[in-house]
Design an enzyme around this catalytic site. Structure first.
Site: not given
Lengths: 396, 396
Positions: B112, B183, B208-209, B355
């Protein structure tokens, strides 16, 4: 709204006189309803679309503008995010890069320890002769020489309320070729601040004290507008990138203060804070200062009259004091617990400081008199001298 | 609770099929009520006393333990705080100090971007020959040589869902004398992770995912228990101090993982997250993985059958894929907008990735079929080919 006092805007429990708004401000009444709406209508209903649709993405700048007004900064020069400790690191890391030939960060022993710890962590990371130099608050002016890259001070001492002369210190720092960073933790919402007028390069602060943003409310950072496109963000997170959603592999700093954003903003905390900041829309900071000083002067006078066993730890001159009054008492921890048990909430700072904050938005002269009466009762009847008050807890 | 599916635990809007839990998880039903209680009974009523009385001070470790279970880490080895970007910086800064004679941080181009930006910021701050080296994901093993201090990778690629072999890469990094930092942004709550088994030195991630902690929920950091008392915190904030409330002027790191705390924790965000984490108490991660793979396989099969103009961008082999499926389509941005308009929420990542995330806690096989039907309608009737979908917005 006329005047500063707006008790009805806060949810303060029956029977409590709250003299700890300098540590954690009370709950603004509007927060609960707004939070329910935010949860159901934004997170619940909009889901990922809330980032644009509910304005979450712009919240750090939007709320930053409301903080800017309180601290004498131009719109667009303040942005919210992270914690104050992280913002200290961010400001120091940017500051030393502005003066690359120097190696010293200067601070004082009255600074909040976390500020010093973050500086210690930064110089430890950098090595190469970087060092933190710490002097007594009254020695700062004399210690600002041409070895100093950054002077970093908290304007108002967290224990005593002693206030630095922001303009004089900034001038001395800049005359010596150093960058000036002010921590406004005990200033923002406590007294008038004229950041732009001071000319300082950067400032940082928190919003859970006098600004009533709630436990863990995010911090803010200010960069002087003429420098904002020049500072190099060491904490170069994606939301400080010029085009975060291009997902470039390399970092290009955003425009102006936006580059001081780092990661995904804490939307729930910002939502509560935004409600709290709305209470400041019509507040005249000079008027608030006048009211704050009046409460403090009354408190000092009544305590010294009724509770002579307490020794004033704050400056007697209101001009060099923030919005708190501290007294020394050897058994201050136990005494404060006993006072709190009777509904007057102040706090204690080691080794012997009983600390009381004055916040004219929800305190008036009657509260001061009532608080002193309770403190006098506890102190004059030695009510604090019981085992239950003398065990020192972890958090004080 | 039997099985993984628990749609009733989430507040998902009527008519929405949510395939974006890999970006922002939906609202767990219990959050609203708990938040009201926290606001009124804790912040409102306890005020400053909430730090001890309501357990706010221990929340980062308490919630950390619930995350630890999901990622195969021992209790006491994970702590919450800050954002993922800050945690990247914190892990990298600690990592390079463990291998002081080396200067290279190795990552890959599938990482990311914020992870790469934070590494760039760190090496820029350090100077002295420190550098970030970025290679293609499949070249990581070969690029891990004795110049590398830290290998820092995201286990699951945010665009394609491609998954690294955590054990093999960790072993290669350690065989070369480097420190391994994972990560887990797209792993935690998405698939079984065995951090302890991998032996990696540190890991970080967000909540938060797949963990449904809400917009801006705090990040986590893991340090391998035998190293936790050895790592040097560069972000040495007061809540990572051994005795924060002694207010010493000098920093002494706290015990174990506690030293990775920095500033005042975001209590509102942690309160929401704690409700979300309770949904994981009885989740078997292998069972969740089986359900996730089944949904993905069904989705790929039905899309390839009904919408052949989309090209699979994710690995076809489920064993090397996370919990998302991505397809390439040149006009993917417009197509995704049109799909979202019809209630199937996925997202778009530049330049051409559509996605879709699969989260078996609130998605079943009927949802997949219904989603494919809508996507097929949009794509086969060229419904995306309208001006209103073709304007690229700021946040995608």
């Amino acid at each position: 709204m006329a005047g500063i006092l707006r008790k009805e805007a806060f949810d303060i429990p029956e029977g409590v006189i709250y003299l700890d708004g300098n540590s954690l401000g009370p709950l603004p009444r509007g927060v609960g309803a707004r939070m329910q709406d935010m949860l159901s209508d934004e997170w619940g209903e909009m889901l990922i679309r809330g980032w644009n649709g509910a304005g979450w993405m712009d919240q750090p700048s939007r709320v930053g503008d409301s903080v800017a007004r309180i601290i004498g900064a131009a719109p667009g020069s303040v942005v919210m995010g992270d914690t104050l400790s992280i913002k200290v690191f961010q400001a120091l890391a940017a500051g030393i890069k502005l003066v690359p030939e120097r190696r010293v960060i200067l601070s004082d022993t009255g600074n909040f320890p976390s500020d010093l710890y973050m500086a210690e962590g930064l110089v430890g990371l950098l090595g190469q002769g970087y060092a933190l130099r710490t002097v007594a608050p009254e020695e700062v002016l004399g210690a600002t020489d041409d070895s100093v890259a950054v002077v970093m001070l908290t304007e108002v001492d967290y224990r005593t309320g002693r206030k630095h002369d922001m303009n004089a210190v900034t001038r001395a720092a800049q005359d010596a070729g150093a960058v000036m960073v002010w921590d406004l933790a005990h200033s923002a919402g406590a007294l008038p601040v004229d950041l732009a007028g001071s000319g300082c390069e950067m400032a940082i602060g928190c919003t859970y004290k006098y600004l009533n943003g709630g436990p863990g409310a995010p911090a803010f950072i200010y960069v002087r507008p003429d420098l904002a496109d020049r500072v190099e963000p060491a904490l170069s997170g994606w939301l400080g990138h010029r085009k975060p959603f291009d997902f470039d592999l390399g970092y290009t700093p955003g425009q102006g203060i936006e580059r001081m954003r780092v990661g995904t903003p804490p939307v729930l905390q910002l939502t509560a804070l935004e409600v709290a900041m709305a209470l400041w829309d019509d507040v005249d900071m000079q008027e608030l200062r006048t009211a704050s000083v009046a409460l403090q002067e009354q408190f000092i006078e009544e305590i010294e009259r009724d509770v002579p066993q307490l020794t004033l730890a704050s400056p007697r001159d209101a001009a060099v004091r923030g919005s708190q009054v501290s007294f020394r008492f050897a058994e201050g921890y136990a005494a404060m617990q006993a006072v709190i048990d009777r509904g007057v909430i102040g706090d204690f700072r080691a080794p012997d400081i009983m600390r009381f904050g004055f916040t004219p938005m929800y305190l008036d002269s009657g509260d001061v008199t009532a608080a002193v009466k309770i403190i006098a009762e506890v102190m004059n009847d030695d009510l604090w001298d019981q085992d239950k008050y003398k065990v020192r807890s972890k958090v004080t």
